[in-house]
Motif scaffolding. Structure first.
Motif, mmCIF file in Angstrom:
data_model
loop_
_atom_site.group_PDB
_atom_site.id
_atom_site.type_symbol
_atom_site.label_atom_id
_atom_site.label_comp_id
_atom_site.label_asym_id
_atom_site.label_seq_id
_atom_site.Cartn_x
_atom_site.Cartn_y
_atom_site.Cartn_z
ATOM 1 N N ALA A 102 2.619 22.278 -97.718
ATOM 2 C CA ALA A 102 3.878 22.080 -96.991
ATOM 3 C C ALA A 102 3.872 20.754 -96.243
ATOM 4 O O ALA A 102 4.877 20.024 -96.234
ATOM 5 N N ALA A 103 2.752 20.418 -95.621
ATOM 6 C CA ALA A 103 2.639 19.157 -94.878
ATOM 7 C C ALA A 103 2.739 17.959 -95.818
ATOM 8 O O ALA A 103 3.394 16.950 -95.494
ATOM 9 N N ASN A 104 2.118 18.055 -96.992
ATOM 10 C CA ASN A 104 2.193 16.973 -97.978
ATOM 11 C C ASN A 104 3.638 16.745 -98.425
ATOM 12 O O ASN A 104 4.105 15.607 -98.518
ATOM 13 N N GLY A 105 4.331 17.845 -98.733
ATOM 14 C CA GLY A 105 5.708 17.741 -99.192
ATOM 15 C C GLY A 105 6.609 17.128 -98.140
ATOM 16 O O GLY A 105 7.470 16.287 -98.444
ATOM 17 N N TYR A 106 6.410 17.528 -96.896
ATOM 18 C CA TYR A 106 7.207 16.989 -95.796
ATOM 19 C C TYR A 106 7.000 15.479 -95.662
ATOM 20 O O TYR A 106 7.970 14.712 -95.549
ATOM 21 N N ARG A 107 5.754 15.046 -95.697
ATOM 22 C CA ARG A 107 5.464 13.616 -95.545
ATOM 23 C C ARG A 107 6.098 12.810 -96.681
ATOM 24 O O ARG A 107 6.651 11.729 -96.458
ATOM 25 N N LYS A 108 5.998 13.329 -97.900
ATOM 26 C CA LYS A 108 6.540 12.585 -99.040
ATOM 27 C C LYS A 108 8.055 12.476 -98.964
ATOM 28 O O LYS A 108 8.626 11.396 -99.187
ATOM 29 N N VAL A 109 8.710 13.576 -98.634
ATOM 30 C CA VAL A 109 10.167 13.547 -98.551
ATOM 31 C C VAL A 109 10.630 12.633 -97.414
ATOM 32 O O VAL A 109 11.576 11.855 -97.569
ATOM 33 N N LYS A 110 9.963 12.700 -96.284
ATOM 34 C CA LYS A 110 10.331 11.855 -95.139
ATOM 35 C C LYS A 110 10.176 10.372 -95.474
ATOM 36 O O LYS A 110 10.979 9.533 -95.034
ATOM 37 N N ALA A 111 9.182 10.044 -96.266
ATOM 38 C CA ALA A 111 8.910 8.643 -96.595
ATOM 39 C C ALA A 111 9.784 8.123 -97.738
ATOM 40 O O ALA A 111 10.137 6.935 -97.755
#
Length: 286
Positions: free
Chosen positions: A259-268
């Motif tokens: 979940a943390a990985n997905g959040y970082r990628k989408v935010k970036a």
């Protein structure tokens, strides 16, 4: 004096008006299907039309190759961050779930084949999830040392769920409650409606943008933008869905990391700000 008119989805009437006044008409389809794409106005010279589903893009592009472009959907991470950070502990607790699904079950929809096929897929998925939750509630211990008991399978929908093995929580407000559901659910389920042939639906982007964990059916375009098993999880069949539910409910650390990985990628990389920059660049460069 306007540089352009912009709309969500394509409207032939707006295209005709812009053609008269020689103003660019930029549209971004967020629904699928969009039958208006196949009107005669699609070929108007002022159009700059963007489609999120690649299969739909290919059909529209064949009609008007100089003015139809591909553009995946995105999400508003800043909005979700502000809603989640402003929520009280009581509000967060209200939407806490082990497994949740937000959306229509399509059981009340009639008139098009994709309504019925989508309804069948969602009802089958509900059965698989309910079986997985039931098996976990037998008292098995998870790999992270927690005991699975009183697991919640919540569905947020206006559809009739009488007789279904779910807790129907009713509808949620898109801008203020939905992000809390996504953020507070251990697993957020996505079952893409069958009218979306290849594209990534809005629900996946929104779940990732709230820091939520996504378990979804596979869509071909997922592999273009996200890494399965790193940014989100994918199931390939009803039996696989059942096993993935049991696995990720008992592997908290792995689930949280995804979940943390997905959040970082989408935010970036996948916000509406970045998408609109791409849309405007293309619209005025062509």
């Amino acid at each position: 004096k306007y540089d352009a008119v912009f709309s969500v989805n394509f409207y032939p009437l707006l295209s005709r008006i812009c053609e008269v006044f020689r103003v660019k008409y930029i549209s971004w389809t967020t629904d699928c299907p969009v039958d208006e794409l196949f009107s005669t106005e699609l070929s108007n010279s002022v159009n700059r039309t963007f489609c999120f589903d690649y299969a739909q893009y290919e059909r529209a592009h064949a009609i008007s190759p100089n003015s139809v472009f591909y553009m995946p959907l995105a999400t508003n991470v800043a909005r979700w961050d502000s809603v989640i950070s402003a929520a009280s502990q009581e509000e967060l607790s209200k939407f806490k779930s082990d497994v949740s699904f937000v959306g229509s079950l399509y059981t009340e929809k009639k008139g098009q084949d994709w309504f019925e096929t989508s309804a069948r897929l969602r009802l089958d998925a509900i059965d698989a999830v309910a079986e997985a939750v039931s098996e976990l509630q037998s008292g098995d211990e998870s790999t992270d040392g927690t005991v699975n008991c009183a697991l919640r399978f919540d569905v947020y929908t206006g559809s009739d769920t009488e007789g279904l093995p779910v807790n129907n929580c009713g509808r949620v407000k898109t801008h203020t409650e939905m992000p809390l559901v996504f953020n507070q659910s251990a697993i957020n389920l996505n079952i893409t409606c069958t009218s979306i042939e290849t594209g990534i639906p809005q629900r996946i982007w929104d779940i990732l943008g709230t820091g939520g964990f996504v378990l979804t059916n596979h869509q071909p375009e997922i592999d273009e933008f996200l890494v399965v098993g790193e940014d989100l999880a994918v199931f390939e069949s009803q039996e696989d869905l059942k096993e993935k539910i049991k696995y990720y409910l008992t592997h908290d650390k792995e689930r949280s990391q995804i979940a943390a990985n997905g959040y970082r990628k989408v935010k970036a990389e996948h916000t509406f700000v970045s998408r609109m920059a791409d849309i405007l660049y293309i619209a005025f460069a062509v």
